[in-house]
Scaffold this motif. Structure first.
Motif, PDB file in Angstrom:
ATOM      1  N   ASP A   1       0.901  -1.390   0.125  1.00  0.00           N
ATOM      2  CA  ASP A   1      -0.160  -0.029   0.262  1.00  0.00           C
ATOM      3  C   ASP A   1       0.866   1.145  -0.074  1.00  0.00           C
ATOM      4  N   LEU A   2       1.970   1.276   0.738  1.00  0.00           N
ATOM      5  CA  LEU A   2       2.837   2.575   0.850  1.00  0.00           C
ATOM      6  C   LEU A   2       3.513   2.642  -0.539  1.00  0.00           C
ATOM      7  N   LYS A   3       3.927   1.841  -1.048  1.00  0.00           N
ATOM      8  CA  LYS A   3       4.838   2.223  -2.431  1.00  0.00           C
ATOM      9  C   LYS A   3       3.546   2.262  -3.485  1.00  0.00           C
ATOM     10  N   ASP A   4       2.405   1.820  -3.240  1.00  0.00           N
ATOM     11  CA  ASP A   4       1.360   2.167  -4.327  1.00  0.00           C
ATOM     12  C   ASP A   4       1.040   3.775  -4.244  1.00  0.00           C
ATOM     13  N   MET A   5       0.945   4.035  -2.678  1.00  0.00           N
ATOM     14  CA  MET A   5       0.557   5.552  -2.684  1.00  0.00           C
ATOM     15  C   MET A   5       1.570   6.549  -2.917  1.00  0.00           C
ATOM     16  N   LEU A   6       2.889   5.900  -2.877  1.00  0.00           N
ATOM     17  CA  LEU A   6       3.777   6.856  -3.164  1.00  0.00           C
ATOM     18  C   LEU A   6       3.886   7.015  -4.890  1.00  0.00           C
TER      19      LEU A   6
END
Length: 307
Positions: free
Chosen positions: A294-299
């Motif tokens: 999720d973090l990588k997708d948001m970034l």
């Protein structure tokens, strides 16, 4: 006299115990392009005549521009300028885009936001091991009343304290916009992640252009200098100097004008990639697999929306 051998990484860690200010140094390259970089090697030398010094790694792609420059400017950054420091330390960005500039002697770029600014004539250049030491005679300066941006222990001192406070007492703390600003939080994370990568680059004496050359050629061998300059967005002269150094060190092989990464060069890239993976693993360690995704997708989405 016998000099005792020591671990270069431990030596670097020991040096990082000394807190320094952070500066952005600017000049104009012989081709007329603005050049700037982040440096914390700044120091005063003399009051009469007024002189300062700073140093630049021999492996830096910016070195030829500063060696050829008659003038340069040193900007001491304030505590609110961490994002600017990160920008001038990053690759693959237009470091001057969107900034308000004025011009000094020989048309050198002057940043208008600073804690202090020194316009200098290059007085001396000295050999300093793997660095070149530049001594400048100060011909003009300006100062503002601000808190300085401090670098200590491989991180920004203020940013590190802020990040620790956020994690320890997030609900109770009352932070101003400047401290909780997403750009500052991302900048802190960026600095911590790249500290180990930077140490790996220093260990292998690789600057931005050298690492870029090895990385690009590892993806597609047998490229000429013109193609590499276009991919890296650097002047052909700078790319050629970096390529020659890598060929001399046995990290690149040149035949009929085409460049190819050697086995030794791939070993260096592997070591740097390992440092990056280890830094990422430590940073993401407290997160679950789904949180990491999720973090990588948001970034990724944040990067696209900011364009």
């Amino acid at each position: 006299m016998t000099v005792q051998a020591f671990d270069p990484r431990e030596f670097r860690n020991a040096l990082s115990s000394f807190a320094t200010g952070v500066t952005v140094v600017t000049t104009v390259a012989p081709d007329g392009n603005d050049v700037g970089l982040t440096a914390n090697s700044f120091n005063s030398v003399s009051l009469d005549p007024p002189m300062i010094l700073w140093s630049l790694a021999r492996a830096s792609s910016s070195l030829p521009a500063f060696q050829a420059a008659e003038y340069f400017a040193v900007h001491i950054l304030s505590s609110e300028q961490q994002a600017l420091s990160n920008r001038f330390a990053s690759r693959d960005v237009d470091r001057f885009e969107g900034l308000t500039l004025s011009r000094g002697p020989a048309n050198i770029p002057l940043l208008e936001d600073f804690g202090a600014r020194f316009q200098c004539r290059t007085a001396h250049q000295y050999e300093g091991g793997d660095h070149i030491i530049f001594v400048g005679e100060v011909i003009g300066f300006a100062r503002r009343t601000t808190s300085p941006l401090i670098y200590h222990g491989g991180d920004y001192a203020l940013a590190a304290r802020m990040a620790d406070a956020l994690s320890a007492d997030e609900e109770k703390a009352d932070y101003s916009l400047s401290k909780a600003f997403l750009g500052n939080l991302l900048g802190t994370a960026h600095a911590r992640l790249y500290a180990e990568v930077g140490a790996a680059l220093d260990r292998h004496e690789l600057g931005e252009t050298g690492h870029g050359l090895l990385s690009a050629l590892a993806l597609e061998d047998d490229q000429n200098l013109s193609a590499m300059a276009a991919i890296l967005g650097d002047d052909t002269t700078i790319v050629e100097a970096a390529a020659n150094a890598l060929v001399d060190r046995g990290l690149l092989h040149r035949q009929a004008g085409m460049l190819r990464v050697t086995d030794a060069g791939r070993d260096v890239l592997h070591d740097i990639s390992n440092a990056a993976r280890q830094a990422e693993a430590r940073a993401l360690g407290p997160l679950s697999e789904s949180e990491r995704a999720d973090l990588k997708d948001m970034l990724v989405r944040l990067g696209r929306s900011a364009q």
